[in-house]
Design a protein around this motif. Structure first.
Motif, PDB file in Angstrom:
ATOM      1  N   GLU A  67       0.837  -1.197   0.000  1.00 13.87           N
ATOM      2  CA  GLU A  67       0.000   0.000   0.000  1.00 13.87           C
ATOM      3  C   GLU A  67       0.872   1.247   0.000  1.00 13.87           C
ATOM      4  O   GLU A  67       1.844   1.324   0.751  1.00 13.87           O
ATOM      5  N   LEU A  74       4.246   0.574   1.833  1.00 10.87           N
ATOM      6  CA  LEU A  74       4.217  -0.308   2.994  1.00 10.87           C
ATOM      7  C   LEU A  74       3.940  -1.729   2.501  1.00 10.87           C
ATOM      8  O   LEU A  74       2.920  -1.975   1.856  1.00 10.87           O
ATOM      9  N   ARG A  76       3.097  -5.309   3.625  1.00 14.52           N
ATOM     10  CA  ARG A  76       2.601  -6.068   4.780  1.00 14.52           C
ATOM     11  C   ARG A  76       2.934  -7.536   4.539  1.00 14.52           C
ATOM     12  O   ARG A  76       2.528  -8.114   3.532  1.00 14.52           O
ATOM     13  N   VAL A  92       1.322  -9.910  11.526  1.00 13.24           N
ATOM     14  CA  VAL A  92       1.665  -9.157  10.319  1.00 13.24           C
ATOM     15  C   VAL A  92       2.738  -8.133  10.672  1.00 13.24           C
ATOM     16  O   VAL A  92       2.674  -7.482  11.705  1.00 13.24           O
ATOM     17  N   GLN A  93       3.733  -8.020   9.808  1.00 18.32           N
ATOM     18  CA  GLN A  93       4.803  -7.058   9.975  1.00 18.32           C
ATOM     19  C   GLN A  93       4.772  -6.117   8.780  1.00 18.32           C
ATOM     20  O   GLN A  93       4.377  -6.514   7.690  1.00 18.32           O
ATOM     21  N   VAL A  94       5.205  -4.877   8.975  1.00 15.93           N
ATOM     22  CA  VAL A  94       5.223  -3.899   7.898  1.00 15.93           C
ATOM     23  C   VAL A  94       6.667  -3.536   7.586  1.00 15.93           C
ATOM     24  O   VAL A  94       7.446  -3.212   8.481  1.00 15.93           O
ATOM     25  N   ILE A 145      -6.098  -8.312   7.181  1.00 15.58           N
ATOM     26  CA  ILE A 145      -5.918  -7.130   6.334  1.00 15.58           C
ATOM     27  C   ILE A 145      -7.062  -7.051   5.330  1.00 15.58           C
ATOM     28  O   ILE A 145      -7.401  -8.037   4.688  1.00 15.58           O
ATOM     29  N   GLU A 147      -8.323  -4.759   1.966  1.00 21.06           N
ATOM     30  CA  GLU A 147      -7.940  -3.776   0.955  1.00 21.06           C
ATOM     31  C   GLU A 147      -9.137  -3.508   0.063  1.00 21.06           C
ATOM     32  O   GLU A 147      -9.849  -4.437  -0.315  1.00 21.06           O
TER      33      GLU A 147
END
Length: 163
Positions: A67, A74, A76, A92-94, A145, A147
């Motif tokens: 995103e 970013l 994810r 979840v890591q960014v 997540i 979207e």
């Protein structure tokens, strides 16, 4: 063994054809074919991502969504349990990069597709699609997540998942 290059302007841009010639099909010819096929099938399963602190390798299979947020993209990704920067409840890591979304997508396989001007998803992480207002859809992905799929990209997403 002779190796030569021959230009063929009739081929589409980026396409490469390889022909193995021999007086007869032999073990050497078979090995040459297998080696060439292996080279063509070889894919790197991680991409290098430039972050503020350096270079991070991100496994393609861990990517859930991308995103654009301001001047950053970013990414994810699914994070191992207890990973630094991971949301404990969602895993979840960014990873943030100043690269463009177009550039990051060019490094990824066709399973990562754009769903709006500002976002892309990995269809292997897609759990469900839900219709929403004005022809848009919401993609529910692994890790909690969501979207928004712009109506402009809905048909391409449906084709990509075979719907």
């Amino acid at each position: 063994m002779d190796v030569t290059f021959q230009a063929n302007s009739a081929l589409p841009q980026g396409q490469v054809n390889v022909i193995v010639e021999a007086s007869e099909f032999s073990n050497n010819a078979e090995q040459a074919l297998k080696s060439i096929q292996a080279l063509g099938n070889r894919r790197v399963s991680a991409i290098p991502v430039t972050t503020q602190t350096g270079l991070q390798l991100v496994r393609e299979s861990d990517i859930v969504a991308l995103e654009v947020q301001g001047s950053l993209v970013l990414i994810r990704i699914l994070a191992p349990a207890g990973a630094v920067g991971a949301a404990e409840d969602e895993g979840v890591q960014v990873v943030a990069t100043a690269d463009t979304l177009v550039h990051v997508l060019s490094l990824l396989p066709a399973t990562c597709i754009r769903v709006s001007k500002q976002a892309a998803i990995n269809i292997n992480q897609l759990q469900s699609l839900e219709g929403s207002y004005s022809g848009n859809m919401t993609a529910h992905l692994t890790g909690g997540i969501d979207e928004t799929v712009s109506r402009r990209y809905v048909d391409a997403l449906r084709r990509a998942i075979g719907a």
